[in-house]
Design a protein around this motif. Sequence first.
Motif, PDB file in Angstrom:
ATOM      1  N   VAL A  82       0.838  -1.211   0.000  1.00 25.71           N
ATOM      2  CA  VAL A  82       0.000   0.000   0.000  1.00 25.71           C
ATOM      3  C   VAL A  82       0.867   1.253   0.000  1.00 25.71           C
ATOM      4  CG1 VAL A  82      -2.001  -1.138   1.043  1.00 25.71           C
ATOM      5  CG2 VAL A  82      -0.432   0.123   2.498  1.00 25.71           C
ATOM      6  N   MET A  83       2.039   1.188   0.601  1.00 27.08           N
ATOM      7  CA  MET A  83       2.949   2.339   0.522  1.00 27.08           C
ATOM      8  C   MET A  83       3.484   2.482  -0.897  1.00 27.08           C
ATOM      9  SD  MET A  83       4.896   2.702   4.179  1.00 27.08           S
ATOM     10  CE  MET A  83       5.837   1.213   4.043  1.00 27.08           C
ATOM     11  N   GLY A  84       3.771   1.355  -1.558  1.00 22.54           N
ATOM     12  CA  GLY A  84       4.201   1.405  -2.947  1.00 22.54           C
ATOM     13  C   GLY A  84       3.140   1.998  -3.850  1.00 22.54           C
ATOM     14  N   ALA A  85       1.889   1.819  -3.475  1.00 19.25           N
ATOM     15  CA  ALA A  85       0.771   2.377  -4.239  1.00 19.25           C
ATOM     16  C   ALA A  85       0.516   3.842  -3.879  1.00 19.25           C
ATOM     17  CB  ALA A  85      -0.490   1.553  -3.985  1.00 19.25           C
ATOM     18  N   GLY A  86       1.311   4.376  -2.958  1.00 23.32           N
ATOM     19  CA  GLY A  86       1.187   5.786  -2.593  1.00 23.32           C
ATOM     20  C   GLY A  86       0.211   6.075  -1.476  1.00 23.32           C
ATOM     21  N   TYR A  87      -0.228   5.058  -0.766  1.00 19.59           N
ATOM     22  CA  TYR A  87      -1.222   5.239   0.285  1.00 19.59           C
ATOM     23  C   TYR A  87      -0.519   5.255   1.641  1.00 19.59           C
ATOM     24  CZ  TYR A  87      -5.746   4.882   2.586  1.00 19.59           C
ATOM     25  OH  TYR A  87      -6.847   5.119   3.356  1.00 19.59           O
ATOM     26  N   PHE A  88       0.093   6.389   1.969  1.00 19.33           N
ATOM     27  CA  PHE A  88       0.837   6.529   3.214  1.00 19.33           C
ATOM     28  C   PHE A  88       0.862   7.987   3.644  1.00 19.33           C
ATOM     29  CE2 PHE A  88       3.844   6.948  -0.269  1.00 19.33           C
ATOM     30  CZ  PHE A  88       4.552   8.094   0.069  1.00 19.33           C
ATOM     31  N   ASP A  89       1.266   8.191   4.884  1.00 17.96           N
ATOM     32  CA  ASP A  89       1.508   9.526   5.418  1.00 17.96           C
ATOM     33  C   ASP A  89       2.977   9.624   5.781  1.00 17.96           C
ATOM     34  OD1 ASP A  89      -1.183  10.567   5.405  1.00 17.96           O
ATOM     35  OD2 ASP A  89      -1.611   9.226   7.093  1.00 17.96           O
ATOM     36  N   LEU A  90       3.531  10.818   5.651  1.00 19.80           N
ATOM     37  CA  LEU A  90       4.908  11.052   6.067  1.00 19.80           C
ATOM     38  C   LEU A  90       4.888  11.703   7.442  1.00 19.80           C
ATOM     39  CD1 LEU A  90       6.488  12.384   2.750  1.00 19.80           C
ATOM     40  CD2 LEU A  90       6.818  10.144   3.798  1.00 19.80           C
ATOM     41  N   VAL A  91       5.645  11.121   8.369  1.00 14.61           N
ATOM     42  CA  VAL A  91       5.763  11.677   9.715  1.00 14.61           C
ATOM     43  C   VAL A  91       7.251  11.786  10.044  1.00 14.61           C
ATOM     44  CG1 VAL A  91       3.554  10.727  10.470  1.00 14.61           C
ATOM     45  CG2 VAL A  91       5.626   9.414  10.815  1.00 14.61           C
ATOM     46  N   PRO A  92       7.619  12.764  10.872  1.00 14.44           N
ATOM     47  CA  PRO A  92       9.031  12.903  11.218  1.00 14.44           C
ATOM     48  C   PRO A  92       9.513  11.704  12.027  1.00 14.44           C
ATOM     49  CG  PRO A  92       7.762  14.837  11.900  1.00 14.44           C
ATOM     50  CD  PRO A  92       6.791  13.808  11.451  1.00 14.44           C
ATOM     51  N   GLY A  93      10.683  11.203  11.670  1.00 14.55           N
ATOM     52  CA  GLY A  93      11.286  10.111  12.418  1.00 14.55           C
ATOM     53  C   GLY A  93      12.102  10.650  13.578  1.00 14.55           C
ATOM     54  N   PHE A  94      12.725   9.754  14.329  1.00 15.76           N
ATOM     55  CA  PHE A  94      13.529  10.163  15.467  1.00 15.76           C
ATOM     56  C   PHE A  94      14.725  11.007  15.033  1.00 15.76           C
ATOM     57  CE2 PHE A  94      11.525   6.284  17.236  1.00 15.76           C
ATOM     58  CZ  PHE A  94      10.797   6.917  18.234  1.00 15.76           C
ATOM     59  N   ASP A  95      15.188  10.788  13.811  1.00 20.31           N
ATOM     60  CA  ASP A  95      16.308  11.551  13.288  1.00 20.31           C
ATOM     61  C   ASP A  95      15.866  12.820  12.556  1.00 20.31           C
ATOM     62  OD1 ASP A  95      15.155  10.440  11.061  1.00 20.31           O
ATOM     63  OD2 ASP A  95      16.953   9.406  10.371  1.00 20.31           O
ATOM     64  N   GLY A  96      14.565  13.093  12.552  1.00 17.47           N
ATOM     65  CA  GLY A  96      14.035  14.283  11.896  1.00 17.47           C
ATOM     66  C   GLY A  96      13.704  14.067  10.431  1.00 17.47           C
ATOM     67  N   LYS A  97      14.133  12.965   9.862  1.00 20.77           N
ATOM     68  CA  LYS A  97      13.833  12.673   8.459  1.00 20.77           C
ATOM     69  C   LYS A  97      12.433  12.075   8.362  1.00 20.77           C
ATOM     70  CE  LYS A  97      18.630  11.948   7.230  1.00 20.77           C
ATOM     71  NZ  LYS A  97      19.659  11.008   6.805  1.00 20.77           N
ATOM     72  N   PRO A  98      11.734  12.346   7.254  1.00 17.74           N
ATOM     73  CA  PRO A  98      10.373  11.813   7.126  1.00 17.74           C
ATOM     74  C   PRO A  98      10.358  10.296   6.944  1.00 17.74           C
ATOM     75  CG  PRO A  98      11.001  13.062   5.163  1.00 17.74           C
ATOM     76  CD  PRO A  98      12.125  13.188   6.134  1.00 17.74           C
ATOM     77  N   ASN A  99       9.408   9.670   7.606  1.00 18.62           N
ATOM     78  CA  ASN A  99       9.175   8.232   7.485  1.00 18.62           C
ATOM     79  C   ASN A  99       7.775   8.018   6.923  1.00 18.62           C
ATOM     80  OD1 ASN A  99      11.603   7.270   8.644  1.00 18.62           O
ATOM     81  ND2 ASN A  99      10.800   7.695  10.686  1.00 18.62           N
ATOM     82  N   ALA A 100       7.659   7.055   6.015  1.00 19.50           N
ATOM     83  CA  ALA A 100       6.354   6.711   5.451  1.00 19.50           C
ATOM     84  C   ALA A 100       5.651   5.732   6.377  1.00 19.50           C
ATOM     85  CB  ALA A 100       6.529   6.096   4.070  1.00 19.50           C
ATOM     86  N   ILE A 101       4.410   6.037   6.709  1.00 19.75           N
ATOM     87  CA  ILE A 101       3.575   5.173   7.554  1.00 19.75           C
ATOM     88  C   ILE A 101       2.330   4.820   6.741  1.00 19.75           C
ATOM     89  CG2 ILE A 101       2.286   4.992   9.726  1.00 19.75           C
ATOM     90  CD1 ILE A 101       5.276   5.419  10.169  1.00 19.75           C
ATOM     91  N   PRO A 102       2.066   3.519   6.522  1.00 26.48           N
ATOM     92  CA  PRO A 102       0.884   3.150   5.724  1.00 26.48           C
ATOM     93  C   PRO A 102      -0.404   3.582   6.422  1.00 26.48           C
ATOM     94  CG  PRO A 102       1.823   1.213   6.770  1.00 26.48           C
ATOM     95  CD  PRO A 102       2.765   2.346   7.056  1.00 26.48           C
ATOM     96  N   ARG A 103      -1.345   4.045   5.631  1.00 21.05           N
ATOM     97  CA  ARG A 103      -2.660   4.416   6.181  1.00 21.05           C
ATOM     98  C   ARG A 103      -3.473   3.160   6.453  1.00 21.05           C
ATOM     99  NH1 ARG A 103      -3.843   8.851   1.643  1.00 21.05           N
ATOM    100  NH2 ARG A 103      -2.288  10.362   2.281  1.00 21.05           N
ATOM    101  N   SER A 104      -4.469   3.316   7.290  1.00 25.57           N
ATOM    102  CA  SER A 104      -5.355   2.207   7.642  1.00 25.57           C
ATOM    103  C   SER A 104      -6.274   1.862   6.477  1.00 25.57           C
ATOM    104  CB  SER A 104      -6.191   2.592   8.859  1.00 25.57           C
ATOM    105  OG  SER A 104      -7.129   1.583   9.142  1.00 25.57           O
ATOM    106  N   LEU A 105      -6.585   0.572   6.359  1.00 23.63           N
ATOM    107  CA  LEU A 105      -7.533   0.104   5.348  1.00 23.63           C
ATOM    108  C   LEU A 105      -8.885  -0.238   5.960  1.00 23.63           C
ATOM    109  CD1 LEU A 105      -5.290  -2.369   3.281  1.00 23.63           C
ATOM    110  CD2 LEU A 105      -5.584   0.082   2.993  1.00 23.63           C
ATOM    111  N   ASP A 106      -9.107   0.112   7.218  1.00 21.94           N
ATOM    112  CA  ASP A 106     -10.350  -0.307   7.861  1.00 21.94           C
ATOM    113  C   ASP A 106     -11.570   0.365   7.218  1.00 21.94           C
ATOM    114  OD1 ASP A 106     -10.665   2.245   8.956  1.00 21.94           O
ATOM    115  OD2 ASP A 106     -10.090   1.645  10.969  1.00 21.94           O
ATOM    116  N   PHE A 107     -12.717  -0.186   7.486  1.00 22.24           N
ATOM    117  CA  PHE A 107     -13.955   0.230   6.837  1.00 22.24           C
ATOM    118  C   PHE A 107     -14.314   1.681   7.144  1.00 22.24           C
ATOM    119  CE2 PHE A 107     -14.137  -4.058   5.796  1.00 22.24           C
ATOM    120  CZ  PHE A 107     -15.215  -4.342   4.973  1.00 22.24           C
ATOM    121  N   GLU A 108     -13.940   2.180   8.314  1.00 22.54           N
ATOM    122  CA  GLU A 108     -14.255   3.562   8.669  1.00 22.54           C
ATOM    123  C   GLU A 108     -13.313   4.544   7.983  1.00 22.54           C
ATOM    124  OE1 GLU A 108     -16.924   4.751  10.390  1.00 22.54           O
ATOM    125  OE2 GLU A 108     -17.546   2.662  10.203  1.00 22.54           O
TER     126      GLU A 108
END
Length: 156
Positions: A82-108
């Motif tokens: 899902v991250m390869g498909a572009g379905y993610f959010d970027l959040v700052p990592g511990f080192d300050g660099k952005p990390n990709a976090i996959p979004r939820s696929l739940d029904f809501e």
Amino acid sequence: MSKVVIIKNDQGRLEGIDLQGQRAYQKWRRLVTDLPVGQTLSFSYRMPRSPAHHRLFFAKLNSLLARTEAFTELDKLRYWIVMGAGYFDLVPGFDGKPNAIPRSLDFESMDEVEFGELHRQVDSFLWGPRAQQTLWPHLDEEGRYRCVESFLREFE
């Protein structure tokens, strides 16, 4: 934000799903009908998620998991795909660099329209060289292509 849940009745007409929904639907219709020329109106809608489509998507993931040695856990394959498909959010990592976090696929989190688009993007991602090289690193380009082709043909 107002919410309207509608249903088509036995006579083929739209109406609110209950008494409160009927009042909300009548207000919405009046708003649309009385809209002055040149004015705009914005509204959102949500298509209920299809459990059958959800099952198909996860059946495909399970089949893909069985066809690759790159992943041994379904959740990790799902996150990666899902991250390869572009379905993610970027959040700052511990080192300050952005990390990709996959979004939820739940029904809501996703309605059917959004889920269908994600499904198409996942299939498209699988046709790309990055996905194929990750999933089948020991094969040449033609072999990887045949793997994707046979995998997707299974679900036509």
